[in-house]
Scaffold this motif. Structure first.
Motif, PDB file in Angstrom:
ATOM      1  N   PHE A  21      58.131   1.088 -86.631  1.00 22.02           N
ATOM      2  CA  PHE A  21      58.396   1.352 -88.025  1.00 22.02           C
ATOM      3  C   PHE A  21      57.866   0.008 -88.682  1.00 22.02           C
ATOM      4  O   PHE A  21      58.656  -1.281 -88.505  1.00 22.02           O
ATOM      5  CB  PHE A  21      59.727   1.720 -88.099  1.00 22.02           C
ATOM      6  CG  PHE A  21      60.031   1.753 -89.712  1.00 22.02           C
ATOM      7  CD1 PHE A  21      59.543   2.816 -90.392  1.00 22.02           C
ATOM      8  CD2 PHE A  21      60.719   0.884 -90.388  1.00 22.02           C
ATOM      9  CE1 PHE A  21      59.837   2.960 -92.015  1.00 22.02           C
ATOM     10  CE2 PHE A  21      61.184   1.006 -91.747  1.00 22.02           C
ATOM     11  CZ  PHE A  21      60.492   2.032 -92.478  1.00 22.02           C
ATOM     12  N   ASP A  22      57.200  -0.080 -89.569  1.00 18.96           N
ATOM     13  CA  ASP A  22      56.393  -1.193 -90.279  1.00 18.96           C
ATOM     14  C   ASP A  22      55.807  -2.065 -89.861  1.00 18.96           C
ATOM     15  O   ASP A  22      55.538  -3.224 -90.341  1.00 18.96           O
ATOM     16  CB  ASP A  22      57.729  -1.698 -91.223  1.00 18.96           C
ATOM     17  CG  ASP A  22      58.221  -0.863 -92.579  1.00 18.96           C
ATOM     18  OD1 ASP A  22      57.323   0.216 -92.896  1.00 18.96           O
ATOM     19  OD2 ASP A  22      58.837  -1.137 -93.422  1.00 18.96           O
ATOM     20  N   ASN A 143      49.705   0.246 -92.477  1.00 19.33           N
ATOM     21  CA  ASN A 143      48.367   1.060 -92.857  1.00 19.33           C
ATOM     22  C   ASN A 143      47.172  -0.053 -93.414  1.00 19.33           C
ATOM     23  O   ASN A 143      46.137   0.027 -92.897  1.00 19.33           O
ATOM     24  CB  ASN A 143      48.826   1.906 -94.210  1.00 19.33           C
ATOM     25  CG  ASN A 143      49.467   3.026 -93.768  1.00 19.33           C
ATOM     26  OD1 ASN A 143      50.574   3.201 -94.112  1.00 19.33           O
ATOM     27  ND2 ASN A 143      48.910   3.907 -92.719  1.00 19.33           N
ATOM     28  N   THR A 185      55.562   8.004-100.082  1.00 13.02           N
ATOM     29  CA  THR A 185      56.362   7.036 -99.531  1.00 13.02           C
ATOM     30  C   THR A 185      57.460   6.507 -99.852  1.00 13.02           C
ATOM     31  O   THR A 185      58.511   6.333 -99.243  1.00 13.02           O
ATOM     32  CB  THR A 185      55.260   6.002 -99.189  1.00 13.02           C
ATOM     33  OG1 THR A 185      54.097   6.561 -98.516  1.00 13.02           O
ATOM     34  CG2 THR A 185      55.626   4.802 -98.251  1.00 13.02           C
TER      35      THR A 185
HETATM   36  N1  HSE Z   1      55.777   2.185 -92.439  1.00 16.39           N
HETATM   37  C1  HSE Z   1      55.602   2.630 -93.804  1.00 16.39           C
HETATM   38  C2  HSE Z   1      56.710   3.866 -93.963  1.00 16.39           C
HETATM   39  C3  HSE Z   1      54.323   3.535 -93.863  1.00 16.39           C
HETATM   40  O1  HSE Z   1      56.950   4.470 -92.853  1.00 16.39           O
HETATM   41  O2  HSE Z   1      57.676   4.009 -95.165  1.00 16.39           O
HETATM   42  C4  HSE Z   1      53.936   4.450 -94.809  1.00 16.39           C
HETATM   43  O3  HSE Z   1      52.897   4.415 -95.480  1.00 16.39           O
END
Ligand code: HSE
Length: 311
Positions: A21-22, A143, A185
């Motif tokens: 995640f992220d 991304n 998002t």
């Molecule tokens: N890491 C980000 C999220 C990617 O999951 O919110 C979304 O673009």
């Protein structure tokens, strides 16, 4: 400056990648964003055309990701030139495939080429991230970084930004199912809890480390064991009708892991061959069709090049 106009494509990206995640993302070959950027005599930044997207993407240069990235870039160069942008969206916005990031990357990459590359790719990151921020409401590079650099990327840290390209099995294929509806998002991020119990943090770190080790060692079994996400997937699965059925079907059909791409609704599965990727794609689409009318499948290996000039 050789020419005053350029056309580039920038790849779609799968971010989060299960336990990352992220901090993890990779680029795929299809779909792509196509953008034409022109330097004009009339000062100011203008979005002339946006085609291929019905979501009403903004022409306002303070809200459009491409225009924001270019604004930051020109400010950094203290340049007061005119820039015109035409966007052909083939990565649908709200798909979970890095649509806003592709715009935020394509525009500064194109302008950088027109200006004879005053910036390195690393430096372009800053502008692209500012663009991405207006679309998603937060600075996250999972991304933008794989779109800009291509390949499989770990964002080891944000302050300072520490981008680590990872090697991966060359035969690694990815199937992406895109159920045709949009998730913002910024909305999906609101579902993520702010605090997690230590036990879950430890498990997530173990899985993220395991995934990286599996990629580096081309150990598909380790990749499979590590593709568990305790942060985003449990919080967001409810946004994607039939998600757990789709995942189960993909794994039963031989996928080496399956999870939500970015903030969804796209769902990706790792596969060990193109044949498998196609077969698993058919299975995923069949299940998803029970819940959502229109579904797209993209089959790709990992895109190692990032954006490309095509005209
Ligand atoms: N890491 C980000 C999220 C990617 O999951 O919110 C979304 O673009």
């Amino acid at each position: 400056m050789k020419s005053n106009s350029i056309k580039v494509i920038a790849p779609a990206t799968v971010s989060n990648v299960g336990p990352g995640f992220d901090i993890m993302g990779f680029a795929i070959n299809t779909p792509v964003e196509e953008m034409t950027v022109r330097i004009s005599d009339k000062p100011g930044i203008r979005i002339l055309k946006i085609s291929g997207d019905k979501s009403g993407l903004p022409f306002d240069i303070k809200k459009n990701t491409a225009a924001v990235a270019v604004t930051k870039m020109l400010a950094s160069l203290k340049l007061k030139i005119g820039v015109e942008i035409e966007i052909r969206k083939m990565i649908i916005s709200g798909s979970g495939l890095g649509s806003s990031a592709a715009s935020a990357v394509a525009a500064p990459v194109a302008l950088n080429e027109l200006l004879d590359r005053p910036f390195t790719k690393q430096e372009l990151m800053e502008f692209a991230l500012e663009g991405e921020k207006v679309a998603s409401g937060s600075i996250h590079a999972d991304n933008v970084a794989p779109c800009l650099f291509g390949g499989f990327i770990l964002i080891r840290g944000y302050k300072p930004m520490d981008i680590i390209p990872l090697s991966y099995p060359k035969k690694l294929f990815c199937t992406v199912l895109h159920p045709q509806f949009a998730i913002k998002t910024s909305d999906a991020r609101k579902l993520i809890r702010k605090n997690y119990p230590l036990k879950e943090v430890v498990a997530q770190a173990g899985n993220a480390g395991g995934l990286i080790a599996g990629l580096l060692k081309s150990d598909y079994d380790l990749i499979r064991r590590s593709m568990n996400d305790l942060i985003a997937e449990p919080a967001r699965a409810k946004l994607i009708p039939g998600f757990y059925k789709i995942k189960e079907a993909a794994l039963n059909a031989g996928a080496v892991g399956c999870s939500i791409s970015g903030s969804g609704p796209a769902v990706f599965a790792f596969c060990t061959s193109e044949n498998d990727a196609e077969k698993i794609g058919r299975v995923m689409k069949k299940i998803s069709s029970e819940f959502v009318k229109k579904n797209m499948i993209y089959i790709s290996n990992i895109n190692s090049t990032g954006p490309r000039v095509i005209g």
